[in-house]
Scaffold this active site. Structure first.
Site, PDB file in Angstrom:
ATOM      1  N   GLN A 175      -4.992  -1.283   9.673  1.00  0.00           N
ATOM      2  CA  GLN A 175      -4.892  -2.624   9.087  1.00  0.00           C
ATOM      3  C   GLN A 175      -5.520  -3.668  10.019  1.00  0.00           C
ATOM      4  OE1 GLN A 175      -3.472  -3.399   5.944  1.00  0.00           O
ATOM      5  NE2 GLN A 175      -4.390  -5.400   6.379  1.00  0.00           N
ATOM      6  N   ASP A 192     -11.389   2.778   4.040  1.00  0.00           N
ATOM      7  CA  ASP A 192     -11.771   1.363   3.969  1.00  0.00           C
ATOM      8  C   ASP A 192     -13.295   1.216   3.901  1.00  0.00           C
ATOM      9  OD1 ASP A 192      -9.932  -0.658   3.715  1.00  0.00           O
ATOM     10  OD2 ASP A 192      -9.467  -0.777   5.864  1.00  0.00           O
ATOM     11  N   LYS A 207       0.842  -1.203   0.000  1.00  0.00           N
ATOM     12  CA  LYS A 207       0.000   0.000   0.000  1.00  0.00           C
ATOM     13  C   LYS A 207       0.873   1.248   0.000  1.00  0.00           C
ATOM     14  CE  LYS A 207      -3.903  -2.187   2.278  1.00  0.00           C
ATOM     15  NZ  LYS A 207      -4.455  -2.644   3.533  1.00  0.00           N
TER      16      LYS A 207
END
Ligand code: NDP
Length: 296
Positions: free
Chosen positions: A98, A121, A54
Site C-alpha cells: 500500500q 498493482d 480490499k
C-alpha cells in the site's frame, strides 16, 4: 442533464461476480484458491480504510486474503525481506504494497522487488515496460477499470480521440498506453499544457486524473463526449466535507454523452480490478486460461 451515467458501482459488482464465478471453478476443477497479500506500513488512516476494504472484498470473492501490518518505523531491509518471502510463497499470487510508504522507505526499490508476475498493482518497472511495448503485463487497477468501462460503453475505441488529463505513473501514463493499445488517438495533457480547454474540447473521450476539484467544466467538453472522472477530492460542505471529482459533474453532464459520477464511478472499479488482476496472476502462474474481459 443529457449524459448517460456510467455506474461504476454496478459495473464493479458485475466484475466481482465474474471473478467469484471463475474462482469457484478454479477451486473445484483445479483445487486452486488465489491469494492476495496486502502489506501496510504505518497507520495512515486513508490507507487503513483501503486495506480493510480490499481484504473484505478479497474474501467475498473467495480468495485468500493475507494482511501484513507493519510498524511505521519498519526498516527497509525488513520490508524487502517480507516482499521476498511473499514472492516465493506458492499460496500468494498477488502482492500489493500500500502506497504511500513512510518517507524513510524507497518506494521504487520496494515495488521493483515484487515478483512482476505477482505485481497486481502493475507498478513494477517490468510491467510498465511490457505495457508500453504492448506485451502481456499486469495493468494498474484504476486505468484498467476506466478501460473496461469505456469498452463496455463504446464497444470499439478504435480511431476515437482521447485526451488524458494528468501524467502520473499510476493513472495518467498507463491510461494513455491502454487507450493507445485500443487504437485511440491519444493526447496527454498536464500542468504545462497550453490552451488545455481547447485540447480537451477535441476529445471523444476525456479521462481526468488531475487531483484538482471540479477543474474540468462543461464548456471544455465536446458535445456527446465520454467523460471518465478519476479524481477523488474532499471539499468543504458546510461543517462537513464531500467528495468531488476533477470534473464539474453538473456542467459536464449537461454536454457529455456519458459520464462517471464521483463517488460511484471509477473508485469502485479500482478494487474490483485488483481482484481481477489477482485472479489473472493465479491463472497465469498455473498455466490456466485467463478469464475473458478482465484484462487489457
Ligand atoms: P498526481 O498528483 O500524481 O498527478 C496529477 C497530474 O495532474 C499531474 O500529471 C499534473 O501535471 C496534472 N495536473 C495538476 N494540475 C493540473 C492543471 N491545473 N492542469 C492540468 N494538469 C494538471 O495524481 P494521481 O494521478 O495520483 O491522481 C489524480 C487524481 O485521481 C487524484 O484526485 C487522486 O485522488 C485520484 N485517484 C483516484 C483513484 C481511484 O481509485 N479512483 C486512484 C488513484 C488516484 P504535472 O505532471 O505537470 O505536474
Amino acid at each position: 442533464m443529457s449524459a448517460t451515467i456510467i455506474d461504476g458501482k454496478a459495473f464493479a459488482a458485475r466484475v466481482r461476480a465474474q471473478v467469484a464465478e471463475h474462482i469457484t471453478r478454479l477451486k473445484s476443477e483445479h483445487g486452486l484458491t488465489p491469494g492476495l497479500a496486502v502489506v501496510l506500513v504505518g497507520e495512515d488512516p486513508a490507507s487503513q480504510v483501503y486495506v480493510r476494504n480490499k481484504g473484505k472484498q478479497t474474501v467475498e470473492v473467495g480468495m485468500t486474503s493475507i494482511e501484513h501490518r507493519l510498524e511505521a518505523d519498519t526498516s527497509e531491509a525488513d520490508l524487502l525481506d517480507l516482499v521476498r518471502k511473499l514472492n516465493v510463497d506458492p499460496k500468494i499470487h498477488g502482492i500489493l504494497v500500500q502506497l504511500p510508504l513512510p518517507d524513510h522507505l524507497n518506494s521504487e526499490l520496494v515495488i521493483n522487488t515484487i515478483d512482476p508476475a505477482k505485481d497486481v498493482d502493475g507498478f513494477h518497472i517490468s510491467n510498465v515496460g511490457l505495457l508500453g511495448t504492448g506485451q502481456t503485463s499486469m495493468v494498474p487497477c484504476t486505468p484498467l477499470g476506466c478501460l473496461m468501462m469505456l469498452r463496455d460503453h463504446h464497444g470499439s475505441l478504435s480511431g476515437l480521440n482521447a485526451v488524458v488529463v494528468g501524467r502520473s505513473n499510476i493513472v495518467g501514463k498507463p491510461m494513455a498506453q491502454l487507450l493507445l493499445g485500443d487504437s485511440c488517438t491519444v493526447t496527454i495533457a498536464h500542468s504545462r499544457t497550453k490552451n488545455i480547454a481547447e485540447v480537451v474540447g477535441k476529445a471523444d473521450i476525456v479521462v481526468a486524473a488531475v487531483g484538482r476539484p471540479q477543474m474540468i467544466t462543461g464548456d471544455w467538453i465536446k458535445p456527446g463526449a465520454t467523460v471518465i472522472d478519476v479524481g477523488i477530492n474532499r471539499i468543504p460542505n458546510g461543517e462537513k466535507t464531500r467528495l468531488v471529482g476533477d470534473v464539474d459533474f453538473d456542467s459536464c453532464a449537461a454536454v457529455a454523452g456519458a459520464i462517471t459520477p464521483v463517488p460511484g464511478g471509477v473508485g469502485p472499479m479500482t478494487i474490483a480490478c485488483l481482484l481481477a488482476n489477482t485472479l489473472t496472476a493465479a491463472c497465469r502462474a498455473n498455466g490456466l486460461s485467463e478469464p475473458s474481459g478482465l484484462t487489457a
